[in-house]
Design a protein around this motif. Structure first.
Motif, short mmCIF file in Angstrom:
data_model
loop_
_atom_site.label_atom_id
_atom_site.label_comp_id
_atom_site.label_asym_id
_atom_site.label_seq_id
_atom_site.Cartn_x
_atom_site.Cartn_y
_atom_site.Cartn_z
N LYS A 5 -19.36 -25.56 -14.53
CA LYS A 5 -18.98 -24.63 -15.60
C LYS A 5 -18.56 -23.29 -15.00
O LYS A 5 -17.66 -22.63 -15.50
CB LYS A 5 -20.14 -24.44 -16.57
N LYS A 6 -19.19 -22.91 -13.92
CA LYS A 6 -18.87 -21.63 -13.28
C LYS A 6 -17.44 -21.63 -12.73
O LYS A 6 -16.80 -20.60 -12.67
CB LYS A 6 -19.88 -21.31 -12.20
N ASP A 8 -14.83 -23.10 -14.21
CA ASP A 8 -13.99 -22.77 -15.37
C ASP A 8 -14.06 -21.28 -15.66
O ASP A 8 -13.05 -20.63 -15.92
CB ASP A 8 -14.45 -23.55 -16.61
N GLN A 9 -15.25 -20.73 -15.62
CA GLN A 9 -15.44 -19.31 -15.88
C GLN A 9 -14.79 -18.44 -14.79
O GLN A 9 -14.36 -17.32 -15.07
CB GLN A 9 -16.92 -18.98 -16.01
N ASP A 12 -11.40 -17.82 -15.97
CA ASP A 12 -11.47 -16.89 -17.09
C ASP A 12 -11.65 -15.46 -16.58
O ASP A 12 -11.03 -14.52 -17.09
CB ASP A 12 -12.63 -17.24 -18.03
N LEU A 20 -17.67 -11.36 -16.33
CA LEU A 20 -18.26 -12.64 -15.92
C LEU A 20 -18.72 -12.60 -14.46
O LEU A 20 -19.60 -13.36 -14.07
CB LEU A 20 -17.26 -13.78 -16.11
#
Length: 124
Positions: A5-6, A8-9, A12, A20
């Motif tokens: 998930k990190k 993808d972030q 972002d 973030l």
């Protein structure tokens, strides 16, 4: 421990969600850019605050019409590293791609990144 998930972030964050970095980056964070270090100070980054400043300056230098997209992530369960392939659209007519290699700390935060930008987009 790898937290996909990190990754993808991470994209972002580079697209403007700079705060973030506080969540994603380990206290022992560092990054290495595979381009001429005389053109930037990115290899000196050692914390989230410095990374946020670098990203703001980077985006300002190229204009607001930038968009990072994640193409593919490679990681095996229990692996020490993860790899992501990404594209960066720079204006309406130019796309370059790159590869990031991530090392995570025990809490799943990004500790080390090796990042190389290519001359053309990554093919999906």
């Amino acid at each position: 421990m790898i937290d996909l998930k990190k990754l993808d972030q991470w994209n972002d964050m580079w697209n403007g969600a700079f705060d973030l970095a506080d969540e994603l980056c380990s206290p022992e964070f560092s990054i290495f850019f595979g381009r001429d270090a005389s053109t930037h100070n990115g290899d000196d980054i050692t914390n989230a605050a410095q990374l946020k400043t670098f990203m703001r300056d980077f985006r300002a230098s190229l204009g607001d019409d930038l968009e990072f997209t994640l193409v593919r992530t490679f990681a095996d369960a229990g692996a020490a590293f993860a790899v992501s392939l990404w594209n960066l659209r720079v204006g309406p007519d130019r796309t370059v791609g790159g590869i990031d290699v991530f090392q995570f700390d025990e809490a799943g935060r990004i500790r080390r990144v090796h990042s190389v930008t290519g001359q053309r987009g990554v093919i999906e």
